[in-house]
Design a protein around this motif. Sequence first.
Motif: not given
Length: 476
Positions: A319-321, A308, A396, A316, A310-311
């Motif tokens: 943000n991604r998987d 994952f 991130c 935001s 996270q920025y």
Amino acid sequence: MKLRKLLLFPLPGLLVLTSLFSCGEDRWKEYYPLTGRDLWMDSLMREVYLWYEDIPASKGLNYFQGPEAFLKSILSKNDKGFSTVDTIMDTPLPSYGFDYTLYKIATSDTTYNALVSYVAKNSPAEEAGLKRGSWIMLVDGDSITKKTEERLMDGGARTLHIGKYVIVKDENNEDTEGDTETEDGDSEDAEDDEDDKGVGVIQEIGDVTLPAVRPVTESPVYVNGVIALEGTDYKIAYLAYNSFTAGTAESNEKYNNELRTFSQQCKQLNINNFILDLRYNSGGEMECVQLLADILVPADRLESPFAFLQYNDKQSSKNRDLILDSQLLQGGANLNLPKVYIITSGTTAGAAEMLINCLKPYMTIVLIGQTTKGEYVATETFINPEYPWALRPVVCEVFNSNGEANYSTGFKPDISINETSYLQYYLPLGDPNEILLNTALGVIAGAIELPKSQTTETAVKSFTTKKNIRKGLIIK
């Protein structure tokens, strides 16, 4: 590598530049060439930098610095050299293609021997016959001193007098490693007998001719092969993988395809154990991490969450998987492994550490070697068309599927070994007698027994050839 182009108008810098206007005269055109690059870096960092809130106020910054100095002046204390700025370079650098460490000669305060710690493929050093574990004793007939050491870096053709490390007995100076040598200096019928009274010495081999420097391009797949342990049904794949690099400008999947080809070979040979050597891997591209993970993980874990990203709160929406995407295999093979043995060092970093962290939820990871660097964040590349510089800020944090990213101090090995404590086993990567690979083989066979350390030499300094590979963990 694809470079993300971004040109931002430097709004924060406007406040600073008001001091450059005197008596109502607009001096923007005069000063912008001197400050524009730093102003662009400032504006970009305040938007995308993971720790943007730690950047000092604009009024206290000096926008007339060089790019490295300016970047250093605005970095967060959390940023331990992860963010970088450098010139845009697409061509390989000229080099001899070897790294070395100087060791002090016991009988002299001013002379040294140089242990070759790495030899690049297709390099002048490989052409000369240098190997990892070779010792350089003389350069052009002269001892190595602070003055003559520069000849190992200056680029001209050189004559090197080389040797190898052996253990001899104190009482009669007999070589405990065997008396017969091949023409290239390798011992035949070497004995494994360890003598508590043994003393390490550099045994002369002869002269080699080192050609002048030239551009060197290397595949990140340094060594690969399959090792069968005699008397067992173990078929062990070994891969020394030195950077997470997908390909070249001409063939953007060239090196990934080498990984895919090797995975197919492993599948066809029914390998049941895998040793991944990341000791020289300082990172690279996130997409390559996903591919190698797809090759290694248990088959039933494909398509599962992998990481994952996270920025910061301004970014935001990014943000991604990431998933263990079987489509990335593209002709490669999943090896369906429950366990992987990974060789690490203090330079194992970035993308290599992401692989370790993100595989941990799905398979057993056995680390052998030394603690990794502890680079738990990702960078992204930005360029401004006006300047020949690329800025790579931390953008991130990267978590595994369990929400973990707690390795800022590095991953500690399960079996801790300093390979320079066993100089008689400091050998080329892939040699089954090389201390770290041999230890991994011993762990697999269930019969690990480290030899006694007989190294008394003192390391003075190390030299590493500058390589134009991307370090850390990079998002393209």
